[in-house]
Write a protein that holds these residues in place. Sequence first.
Motif, PDB file in Angstrom:
ATOM      1  N   ASP A  66     -48.026 -68.629 -62.575  1.00 53.93           N
ATOM      2  CA  ASP A  66     -47.866 -70.077 -62.690  1.00 53.93           C
ATOM      3  C   ASP A  66     -46.451 -70.483 -63.081  1.00 53.93           C
ATOM      4  N   ASP A  67     -45.868 -69.788 -64.053  1.00 54.24           N
ATOM      5  CA  ASP A  67     -44.577 -70.209 -64.596  1.00 54.24           C
ATOM      6  C   ASP A  67     -43.441 -69.222 -64.375  1.00 54.24           C
ATOM      7  N   TYR A  68     -43.718 -68.101 -63.748  1.00 55.56           N
ATOM      8  CA  TYR A  68     -42.670 -67.095 -63.573  1.00 55.56           C
ATOM      9  C   TYR A  68     -43.011 -66.184 -62.398  1.00 55.56           C
ATOM     10  N   ILE A  69     -42.046 -65.379 -62.015  1.00 56.03           N
ATOM     11  CA  ILE A  69     -42.260 -64.330 -61.019  1.00 56.03           C
ATOM     12  C   ILE A  69     -41.820 -62.997 -61.626  1.00 56.03           C
ATOM     13  N   ILE A  70     -42.348 -61.913 -61.085  1.00 59.46           N
ATOM     14  CA  ILE A  70     -41.926 -60.570 -61.488  1.00 59.46           C
ATOM     15  C   ILE A  70     -41.450 -59.844 -60.234  1.00 59.46           C
ATOM     16  N   ILE A  71     -40.226 -59.383 -60.259  1.00 62.98           N
ATOM     17  CA  ILE A  71     -39.669 -58.677 -59.107  1.00 62.98           C
ATOM     18  C   ILE A  71     -40.375 -57.328 -58.944  1.00 62.98           C
ATOM     19  N   ASN A  72     -40.770 -57.032 -57.732  1.00 61.42           N
ATOM     20  CA  ASN A  72     -41.393 -55.744 -57.436  1.00 61.42           C
ATOM     21  C   ASN A  72     -40.395 -54.628 -57.757  1.00 61.42           C
ATOM     22  N   PRO A  73     -40.767 -53.681 -58.640  1.00 59.99           N
ATOM     23  CA  PRO A  73     -39.833 -52.596 -59.005  1.00 59.99           C
ATOM     24  C   PRO A  73     -39.280 -51.845 -57.803  1.00 59.99           C
ATOM     25  N   LYS A  74     -40.068 -51.775 -56.718  1.00 62.11           N
ATOM     26  CA  LYS A  74     -39.599 -51.057 -55.530  1.00 62.11           C
ATOM     27  C   LYS A  74     -38.390 -51.753 -54.888  1.00 62.11           C
ATOM     28  N   TRP A  75     -38.254 -53.050 -55.129  1.00 63.93           N
ATOM     29  CA  TRP A  75     -37.186 -53.809 -54.492  1.00 63.93           C
ATOM     30  C   TRP A  75     -35.927 -53.929 -55.357  1.00 63.93           C
ATOM     31  N   VAL A  76     -36.032 -53.612 -56.627  1.00 60.53           N
ATOM     32  CA  VAL A  76     -34.924 -53.865 -57.545  1.00 60.53           C
ATOM     33  C   VAL A  76     -33.649 -53.138 -57.123  1.00 60.53           C
ATOM     34  N   GLY A  77     -33.763 -51.855 -56.835  1.00 58.04           N
ATOM     35  CA  GLY A  77     -32.587 -51.075 -56.433  1.00 58.04           C
ATOM     36  C   GLY A  77     -31.954 -51.611 -55.166  1.00 58.04           C
ATOM     37  N   TYR A  78     -32.789 -51.988 -54.214  1.00 58.41           N
ATOM     38  CA  TYR A  78     -32.284 -52.530 -52.947  1.00 58.41           C
ATOM     39  C   TYR A  78     -31.539 -53.841 -53.174  1.00 58.41           C
ATOM     40  N   LEU A  79     -32.112 -54.723 -53.976  1.00 60.43           N
ATOM     41  CA  LEU A  79     -31.484 -56.020 -54.230  1.00 60.43           C
ATOM     42  C   LEU A  79     -30.142 -55.871 -54.932  1.00 60.43           C
ATOM     43  N   LYS A  80     -30.098 -54.989 -55.918  1.00 64.36           N
ATOM     44  CA  LYS A  80     -28.851 -54.800 -56.663  1.00 64.36           C
ATOM     45  C   LYS A  80     -27.785 -54.128 -55.815  1.00 64.36           C
ATOM     46  N   ALA A  81     -28.176 -53.101 -55.065  1.00 68.03           N
ATOM     47  CA  ALA A  81     -27.204 -52.340 -54.268  1.00 68.03           C
ATOM     48  C   ALA A  81     -26.648 -53.165 -53.114  1.00 68.03           C
ATOM     49  N   ASN A  82     -27.449 -54.092 -52.602  1.00 65.74           N
ATOM     50  CA  ASN A  82     -27.043 -54.845 -51.408  1.00 65.74           C
ATOM     51  C   ASN A  82     -26.861 -56.339 -51.689  1.00 65.74           C
ATOM     52  N   ALA A  83     -26.635 -56.679 -52.965  1.00 64.89           N
ATOM     53  CA  ALA A  83     -26.552 -58.093 -53.344  1.00 64.89           C
ATOM     54  C   ALA A  83     -25.495 -58.849 -52.544  1.00 64.89           C
ATOM     55  N   LYS A  84     -24.311 -58.261 -52.382  1.00 64.15           N
ATOM     56  CA  LYS A  84     -23.236 -58.959 -51.669  1.00 64.15           C
ATOM     57  C   LYS A  84     -23.613 -59.189 -50.205  1.00 64.15           C
ATOM     58  N   ILE A  85     -24.175 -58.169 -49.558  1.00 63.40           N
ATOM     59  CA  ILE A  85     -24.553 -58.305 -48.155  1.00 63.40           C
ATOM     60  C   ILE A  85     -25.669 -59.340 -48.009  1.00 63.40           C
ATOM     61  N   LEU A  86     -26.615 -59.306 -48.930  1.00 63.79           N
ATOM     62  CA  LEU A  86     -27.711 -60.270 -48.884  1.00 63.79           C
ATOM     63  C   LEU A  86     -27.197 -61.702 -49.067  1.00 63.79           C
ATOM     64  N   LYS A  87     -26.239 -61.881 -49.961  1.00 59.18           N
ATOM     65  CA  LYS A  87     -25.667 -63.210 -50.149  1.00 59.18           C
ATOM     66  C   LYS A  87     -24.909 -63.651 -48.897  1.00 59.18           C
ATOM     67  N   ASP A  88     -24.184 -62.731 -48.281  1.00 59.91           N
ATOM     68  CA  ASP A  88     -23.483 -63.057 -47.040  1.00 59.91           C
ATOM     69  C   ASP A  88     -24.484 -63.476 -45.960  1.00 59.91           C
ATOM     70  N   PHE A  89     -25.624 -62.767 -45.926  1.00 69.07           N
ATOM     71  CA  PHE A  89     -26.684 -63.091 -44.971  1.00 69.07           C
ATOM     72  C   PHE A  89     -27.195 -64.509 -45.216  1.00 69.07           C
ATOM     73  N   ILE A  90     -27.411 -64.835 -46.484  1.00 73.58           N
ATOM     74  CA  ILE A  90     -27.894 -66.169 -46.850  1.00 73.58           C
ATOM     75  C   ILE A  90     -26.880 -67.239 -46.441  1.00 73.58           C
ATOM     76  N   TYR A  91     -25.622 -67.031 -46.825  1.00 73.01           N
ATOM     77  CA  TYR A  91     -24.614 -68.055 -46.544  1.00 73.01           C
ATOM     78  C   TYR A  91     -24.329 -68.190 -45.054  1.00 73.01           C
ATOM     79  N   TRP A  92     -24.409 -67.086 -44.337  1.00 66.97           N
ATOM     80  CA  TRP A  92     -24.201 -67.147 -42.889  1.00 66.97           C
ATOM     81  C   TRP A  92     -25.290 -68.007 -42.237  1.00 66.97           C
ATOM     82  N   ASN A  93     -26.543 -67.732 -42.581  1.00 64.73           N
ATOM     83  CA  ASN A  93     -27.646 -68.493 -42.003  1.00 64.73           C
ATOM     84  C   ASN A  93     -27.686 -69.926 -42.517  1.00 64.73           C
TER      85      ASN A  93
END
Length: 353
Positions: A160-187
């Motif tokens: 209801d008031d929060y989300i919990i990041i799936n532990p399986k995704w944490v490493g991917y998000l941190k390692a690829n944060a810049k590329i993911l942000k570029d993907f977001i800003y490009w789109n």
Amino acid sequence: MNLPHSNALPVSKLAASFGNTSATYKFYWLLAILELVEEGLLTIPKRHLFARMIGNAWYTVNYFHVSFGKQDLIQQAVHSILEQERLTIDIKKGLLLPILENSDLKVTQQALYHFNKNVPHWFLSPWFSKVAGENDVAYRKRIYASSQVFENDCLYALYDDYIIINPKWVGYLKANAKILKDFIYWNLTLFLQTRNPNVPDIANKLIRPPFRGSLTNQRKNYWDIVFKELGTVDCIFTNTALTIDHYALDHFIPHAFVSHDLIWNLVPIDISFNSTKSDKLPNMETHFDGFYALQKTAFEIIHHYSPKNKLLEEYLIIYPELNSQNCFDYTRFKEGIQPLVTIAHNNGFVYLP
């Protein structure tokens, strides 16, 4: 632009979250998640995420006046919070976020939590296909319940008031944060450009620059030369006599719209007037003739004394031929300026009184 591949994660589901996008919500939602994961948060209050969505759109909406579309409520929320919280358009993000996260104003809270109706669960829709005959309420409840056990390796669990990041995704998000942000800003750039077809340089209007470019070169190597030749120059807005050691260099069409410092859009003006002009538009009937006359005079002086001056090349966008002083045509210059002023006004920039 593709997302980094992973053998262990359904990255295609993450990319699919941006399919059939009709508003900017999903872009700013994922951007908020990435920023907070980078800061070490894995259990994230929704209000923090909604605040980031507003914070990341703040400068684009308030300073650059980029339109998000009539149905996009992020833009409406930004305008509402700006007025109700009595904030400034250029407030720094670090100061804005605590206000959004802690404000007691009901209108601010409503503006933020409006996004809770659809954004958190619809973002996960690629992981959970809608069942035939399933209504939206039942679908939302199922996504919440299924996400809480990270079914289908979804990105996060919804509460209801929060989300919990799936532990399986944490490493991917941190390692690829810049590329993911570029993907977001490009789109996001592509999305907004279709809604602002005549607005220049959308890509550079999505992030507040750490600092504005200096006009030292334009002042020293162009306008100071003009002042040395003429002695004084009259301000086109106040008719005040300006001198080489007492003038401000300003954009005729606001920098917030053109997003550049090209010499054909710069003009010396009264320092005190510059402090109040802000990003208001000139009135073409009142101000253009004086602007054109000063630009033409300056061009002729620089062309005579410094014909190889690189700044002269910046007039090529208006005048393809710069081989003589006679090319500085009034009608062509006005036809280059007028549409930009009109479009800027249509996007929310106001005229000088």
